[in-house]
Scaffold this active site. Structure first.
Site, PDB file in Angstrom:
ATOM      1  N   SER A 139      62.291  55.056  81.075  1.00 38.49           N
ATOM      2  CA  SER A 139      61.666  53.766  81.319  1.00 38.49           C
ATOM      3  C   SER A 139      60.725  53.827  82.513  1.00 38.49           C
ATOM      4  CB  SER A 139      62.758  52.701  81.482  1.00 38.49           C
ATOM      5  OG  SER A 139      62.225  51.408  81.429  1.00 38.49           O
ATOM      6  N   HIS A 294      66.670  50.317  74.025  1.00 34.46           N
ATOM      7  CA  HIS A 294      65.902  50.856  75.152  1.00 34.46           C
ATOM      8  C   HIS A 294      66.748  51.737  76.064  1.00 34.46           C
ATOM      9  CE1 HIS A 294      62.903  51.138  78.253  1.00 34.46           C
ATOM     10  NE2 HIS A 294      63.658  50.514  79.131  1.00 34.46           N
TER      11      HIS A 294
END
Length: 333
Positions: A139, A294
């Site tokens: 991320s 995610h």
């Protein structure tokens, strides 16, 4: 334009020497050359911070080239402890799990953007004299390793970017809500994790996400309210910077070494539409899909580990098809 294949497997960047990473070579078109690349080291370096880290070397048995592992927004080196130990064991390579600025045990600073994050980690590599490094980032950490690779391709041997792409793209709406909930907790001066969880629940419905965010709560003295060890307000003001990417022209700069992109198939951060731009910035990139959202490493740690380590014979044909599609799209778009 033909549809891009959705699921791929990868030849490992970690377990194979560089000359074996990509077995099919496609000539680079003219827009991949770096004749116009600008230097990002000649002016105005920011103040690099000294980063905290955990070192995993499998009881002294890990003697290979180092791996540096970077966490995501609101995370810390502790999030990657299990996978770091596994990689050190499986690959006999030491792993440095790093706390980025404004996270974990690393120092705080009001500047929080990808250039600052990259310079901190570049300084870390120099301080510890790390060479032939594999940079892994999730991320926010993924955009940090991409930034480092494009700023200075000589800083590493290869990169692994987990669930992020080299594009300007708004963060999921969850992140501003998380920040709002965390600020409510600070204002309430809570005395227990249970109080904090009750305040955060309207802003983060999933218990694992709340537990992840609340790992940042600490008590600085007996009988004192809990407080976040991360500077919540600084990070709140930096959300737009975390959505941006500091490079916008792959005609000017690219990273021609191996790059592995890992994405969660339930996440939107690395869509098929981003693959052509990934291919222009990182012409030797490979792709692997993981059955997760995610939070790839924590949601599917074993699949993530196997996805990086295990070659798949069918991968080569699928990879060639993907690369061909990207070249076709790049010439038309």
């Amino acid at each position: 334009m033909q549809a891009l294949p959705r699921r791929l497997h990868t030849i490992s960047l970690l377990s194979l020497p560089p000359k074996h990473v990509n077995r099919i070579q496609i000539p680079s078109p003219t827009w991949l050359h770096n004749d116009l690349a600008r230097s990002f080291h000649t002016t105005g370096r920011l103040r690099a911070l000294e980063l905290a880290f955990d070192y995993h070397e499998n009881g002294g048995k890990a003697q290979g080239a180092p791996i540096v592992f970077l966490h995501g927004l609101f995370g810390s080196k502790k999030n990657n402890r299990s996978i770091s130990k596994a990689l050190a064991r499986d690959l006999s390579r030491p792993v440095y799990a790093v706390d980025l600025r404004n996270h974990g045990d690393s120092p705080h600073d009001k500047t929080h953007n990808y250039i600052a994050l990259a310079e901190d980690v570049e300084n870390f590599l120099q301080q510890h004299k790390l060479k032939n490094v594999t940079l892994i980032g999730h991320s926010m950490g993924a955009k940090t390793v991409m930034t480092m690779a494009l700023r200075d391709p000589g800083c590493c041997s290869n990169i692994i970017a987990v669930d992020n792409a080299p594009v300007d793209a708004a963060l999921a709406s969850d992140f501003p809500r998380y920040v709002e909930g965390m600020r409510k907790i600070e204002d309430a001066k809570v005395k227990s994790q249970r109080e904090a969880d009750a305040i955060l629940e309207p802003y983060a419905k999933d218990l694992p996400v709340r537990q992840f965010l609340l790992t940042n709560l600490i008590r600085t003295a007996p009988n004192e309210p809990l407080k976040f060890r991360i500077p919540v307000r600084t990070l709140a003001h930096s959300l737009d910077d975390m959505a941006d990417f500091p490079f916008n022209n792959p005609d000017e700069v690219h990273f021609s070494k191996p790059a592995l992109f890992v994405r969660g198939i339930k996440s939107h951060y690395v869509s098929d539409e981003t693959l052509p731009i990934i291919g222009r910035f990182f012409p030797r990139f490979e792709l692997v899909d993981i059955n997760s959202g995610h939070w790839v490493v924590s949601e599917s740690p074993e699949e993530f580990r196997k996805g990086m380590l295990q070659p798949n014979p069918v991968y080569i044909l699928k990879w060639f098809t993907l690369r061909l599609n990207i070249l076709i799209c790049s010439s038309r778009c």
